[in-house]
Every structure is written in C-alpha cells, then in structure tokens.
Design a protein around this motif. Sequence first.
Motif, PDB file in Angstrom:
ATOM      1  N   GLY A   1       0.009  -4.207   6.825  1.00 47.27           N
ATOM      2  CA  GLY A   1       0.998  -4.314   7.890  1.00 47.27           C
ATOM      3  C   GLY A   1       1.239  -2.978   8.553  1.00 47.27           C
ATOM      4  O   GLY A   1       0.519  -2.004   8.322  1.00 47.27           O
ATOM      5  N   LYS A   2       2.255  -2.983   9.382  1.00 50.49           N
ATOM      6  CA  LYS A   2       2.568  -1.836  10.222  1.00 50.49           C
ATOM      7  C   LYS A   2       3.117  -0.651   9.428  1.00 50.49           C
ATOM      8  O   LYS A   2       3.904  -0.831   8.504  1.00 50.49           O
ATOM      9  N   VAL A   3       2.725   0.533   9.831  1.00 48.56           N
ATOM     10  CA  VAL A   3       3.346   1.744   9.280  1.00 48.56           C
ATOM     11  C   VAL A   3       4.671   1.943  10.007  1.00 48.56           C
ATOM     12  O   VAL A   3       4.703   2.004  11.240  1.00 48.56           O
ATOM     13  N   GLU A   4       5.768   1.999   9.271  1.00 49.31           N
ATOM     14  CA  GLU A   4       7.073   2.180   9.896  1.00 49.31           C
ATOM     15  C   GLU A   4       7.292   3.658  10.236  1.00 49.31           C
ATOM     16  O   GLU A   4       6.655   4.539   9.668  1.00 49.31           O
ATOM     17  N   LEU A   5       8.211   3.900  11.149  1.00 49.23           N
ATOM     18  CA  LEU A   5       8.530   5.272  11.548  1.00 49.23           C
ATOM     19  C   LEU A   5       8.863   6.129  10.328  1.00 49.23           C
ATOM     20  O   LEU A   5       9.681   5.741   9.501  1.00 49.23           O
ATOM     21  N   GLY A   6       8.221   7.267  10.245  1.00 50.78           N
ATOM     22  CA  GLY A   6       8.544   8.204   9.170  1.00 50.78           C
ATOM     23  C   GLY A   6       7.815   7.935   7.866  1.00 50.78           C
ATOM     24  O   GLY A   6       7.938   8.715   6.917  1.00 50.78           O
ATOM     25  N   GLU A   7       7.064   6.845   7.803  1.00 49.25           N
ATOM     26  CA  GLU A   7       6.374   6.466   6.581  1.00 49.25           C
ATOM     27  C   GLU A   7       4.950   7.026   6.629  1.00 49.25           C
ATOM     28  O   GLU A   7       4.350   7.078   7.692  1.00 49.25           O
ATOM     29  N   ASP A   8       4.409   7.398   5.471  1.00 48.77           N
ATOM     30  CA  ASP A   8       3.002   7.773   5.520  1.00 48.77           C
ATOM     31  C   ASP A   8       2.149   6.545   5.234  1.00 48.77           C
ATOM     32  O   ASP A   8       2.634   5.532   4.723  1.00 48.77           O
ATOM     33  N   ALA A   9       0.881   6.631   5.631  1.00 50.37           N
ATOM     34  CA  ALA A   9       0.011   5.449   5.649  1.00 50.37           C
ATOM     35  C   ALA A   9      -0.121   4.798   4.273  1.00 50.37           C
ATOM     36  O   ALA A   9       0.002   3.574   4.135  1.00 50.37           O
ATOM     37  N   ARG A  10      -0.366   5.593   3.251  1.00 48.51           N
ATOM     38  CA  ARG A  10      -0.570   5.005   1.919  1.00 48.51           C
ATOM     39  C   ARG A  10       0.714   4.361   1.382  1.00 48.51           C
ATOM     40  O   ARG A  10       0.674   3.289   0.797  1.00 48.51           O
ATOM     41  N   SER A  11       1.860   5.017   1.582  1.00 51.44           N
ATOM     42  CA  SER A  11       3.126   4.433   1.114  1.00 51.44           C
ATOM     43  C   SER A  11       3.395   3.119   1.835  1.00 51.44           C
ATOM     44  O   SER A  11       3.903   2.166   1.244  1.00 51.44           O
ATOM     45  N   ALA A  12       3.098   3.076   3.129  1.00 46.34           N
ATOM     46  CA  ALA A  12       3.307   1.852   3.900  1.00 46.34           C
ATOM     47  C   ALA A  12       2.479   0.715   3.315  1.00 46.34           C
ATOM     48  O   ALA A  12       2.943  -0.422   3.192  1.00 46.34           O
ATOM     49  N   LEU A  13       1.265   1.021   2.924  1.00 36.33           N
ATOM     50  CA  LEU A  13       0.381  -0.016   2.401  1.00 36.33           C
ATOM     51  C   LEU A  13       0.865  -0.511   1.032  1.00 36.33           C
ATOM     52  O   LEU A  13       0.879  -1.718   0.761  1.00 36.33           O
ATOM     53  N   VAL A  14       1.307   0.410   0.200  1.00 38.82           N
ATOM     54  CA  VAL A  14       1.859   0.018  -1.108  1.00 38.82           C
ATOM     55  C   VAL A  14       3.054  -0.914  -0.886  1.00 38.82           C
ATOM     56  O   VAL A  14       3.183  -1.960  -1.531  1.00 38.82           O
ATOM     57  N   ARG A  15       3.933  -0.575   0.049  1.00 45.02           N
ATOM     58  CA  ARG A  15       5.105  -1.395   0.349  1.00 45.02           C
ATOM     59  C   ARG A  15       4.692  -2.772   0.867  1.00 45.02           C
ATOM     60  O   ARG A  15       5.174  -3.815   0.395  1.00 45.02           O
ATOM     61  N   GLU A  16       3.794  -2.801   1.843  1.00 43.05           N
ATOM     62  CA  GLU A  16       3.395  -4.072   2.452  1.00 43.05           C
ATOM     63  C   GLU A  16       2.768  -5.021   1.433  1.00 43.05           C
ATOM     64  O   GLU A  16       3.039  -6.211   1.430  1.00 43.05           O
ATOM     65  N   ILE A  17       1.908  -4.484   0.588  1.00 47.52           N
ATOM     66  CA  ILE A  17       1.222  -5.336  -0.395  1.00 47.52           C
ATOM     67  C   ILE A  17       2.224  -5.874  -1.413  1.00 47.52           C
ATOM     68  O   ILE A  17       2.147  -7.029  -1.830  1.00 47.52           O
ATOM     69  N   SER A  18       3.179  -5.064  -1.760  1.00 49.60           N
ATOM     70  CA  SER A  18       4.222  -5.528  -2.672  1.00 49.60           C
ATOM     71  C   SER A  18       5.050  -6.636  -2.020  1.00 49.60           C
ATOM     72  O   SER A  18       5.330  -7.662  -2.637  1.00 49.60           O
ATOM     73  N   GLU A  19       5.409  -6.448  -0.755  1.00 47.15           N
ATOM     74  CA  GLU A  19       6.231  -7.445  -0.051  1.00 47.15           C
ATOM     75  C   GLU A  19       5.473  -8.745   0.201  1.00 47.15           C
ATOM     76  O   GLU A  19       6.024  -9.829   0.115  1.00 47.15           O
ATOM     77  N   GLU A  20       4.191  -8.626   0.537  1.00 47.31           N
ATOM     78  CA  GLU A  20       3.414  -9.809   0.926  1.00 47.31           C
ATOM     79  C   GLU A  20       2.937 -10.628  -0.260  1.00 47.31           C
ATOM     80  O   GLU A  20       2.886 -11.840  -0.204  1.00 47.31           O
TER      81      GLU A  20
END
Lengths: 154, 154
Positions: free
Chosen positions: A42-61
């Motif tokens: 999913g989308k990288v949110e403002l202020g987030e780095d790419a890898r952290s965004a991916l860890v978050r998205e996969i956890s949420e999805e």
Amino acid sequence: MEKNLTPLVVVAAAITRANGSVLLHCRPEGGDHAGLWEFPGGKVELGEDARSALVREISEECGLALSAASLAPLSFAVGKAARKAGDGEREILLLLFTTSEFGGTPQSLEGGKWDWFSPCTAARLAMSPLDRELLDAMIARERMITGERGLPTQ
Amino acid sequence: MEKNLTPLVVVAAAITRANGSVLLHCRPEGGDHAGLWEFPGGKVELGEDARSALVREISEECGLALSAASLAPLSFAVGKAARKAGDGEREILLLLFTTSEFGGTPQSLEGGKWDWFSPCTAARLAMSPLDRELLDAMIARERMITGERGLPTQ
C-alpha cells in the motif's frame, strides 16, 4: 492546496516460501481493480519510510509480521494507473521488495482473498498492469537464478 | 510550508555499451559526495514523470540523448543519504533504469568526470552507498544472465 504533483509511492511485497511460491492478494469487489491479483502492500504515508510502511501494510492487510531489515529491493514499476480514486494523474511508483521471512499465516483482514502461487502460475492470473510488470521482473530473475535462460527483464 | 516529508525521488541510468560496460559519473569537487562515482541522473521535478526526468537529466549532465521508451527498470534503493544540502532527513528513493540505446558521446557539462567501466571494475570504485547497492544489484543480474552463479540480489 497540494496539486498532487509529487509521485505517489506505493510499496509492495513478494513474500516467498521455501518452495518458491509467492503470496498474492485478490482485490475485493466494489473497489478499484476489483478481482485483480496483486502483490500486497500500500501507500507510503507522509513521514514514513518505505520499509516501515510495507511492514505496517502487510500487518493490516493480512496479519503477517515482516521484519523491515529483511526486505530486499527486487524491482519497481512506474505508471499512471491510479490505485485509488482521487489520485488522478499522479505518477505511481510501485516499489517491490522481497522477503522469505514472515511470521503468521495470511488472514483476510480487509476483504480480499489470499493465495500462494508459483511465479509461473501467477503469470496466468488477471493482474493490474504495474503488478504484472513486477511479476514479469520476478519471473525473469527466477529464471536467471535457476539457470533457465530467460531474456533479461528489459 | 511543505515539511519535506514526502520521499525525494531520484532517477538514475545504467547506460550500457555492447561490451557490457556502463557509464559512470564522478562527482565534482566542492559538492556533496565529491569524488564519488555514481550512476548519472538526478531529481524528479514536480509534475515530471520519472522517465522524462531521466532523459532531461542525462541530456543536461552529459549531453547524451536517451529515449524514454527504452528505459527499463533495473532496481531501486532507499535510504537517508541526502544528495543535496537541504534535503535533510527526507527518505530518498533512487530508481535505476537501464538502457543500451543512446545518442552522442558523454561530455562534462556540469564539471564531473565520465568513464565507462565493466560492472566488476566499477565495484572497486568509491561510490555513494545507494549507488553501491544498485551496482551490486546490477552485477548480480549480470552474473545471472551470463550463467555465472552469483547469489541473488537479496
């Protein structure tokens, strides 16, 4: 007001098992690209780095736990195909990371289906164009690693 | 005022010749990363798409003419290493495209040096960390294409 001229950065994961299969997500009915398969992310949110965004998205999805440090760049695709209404004509940068380290089993937390596919079986699925481009890059790399001489990705 | 929380998207080119050598740029004295070698390229400006930005940057930096359509995604790297003062803590997304189609010969239009290297020779150069990561990805792909079994890029 921001005119959405900066590219929309989307991160996605090629999560693989020891047998080489990769986890794909089928988008739920009623949204953009309904019924199409894709690499989850999913989308990288403002202020987030790419890898952290991916860890978050996969956890949420799908409830899988990834380690940011294990995520290795695999390929990327650029295009205009808006993933969500409102993104209009912004260019999308879709960054595909790969990892074989994950905790948990995939759950359907946001309505989509999940399944594991060999990359070659995945090539017969209906996919959105940018995800297809990334799958092709993954297959080309796979062929090169296994010594089956495919054409380079370009 | 924008707080620079969106990632800074930088595009770079692995321009290759038929003998497999790749064009690299040595950053001029007095600036960031002075004396380090890198894949040529630069920042994507607001409203510009990635491939057009790269065509423009390569023309401005070394006078080569590229065709946007020939630019194929090769790999990407993400990091905090600011390429220019003022980019602060923004995350940088460095997208590496490859092409073997170009017109002209490299000229030093912005003060840096240019040279062609085999990827393995390039591996002995001093490079900025993200460019090094991309070179490693290029070498891994190269090895896979030529059948010399290297490790996959991850």
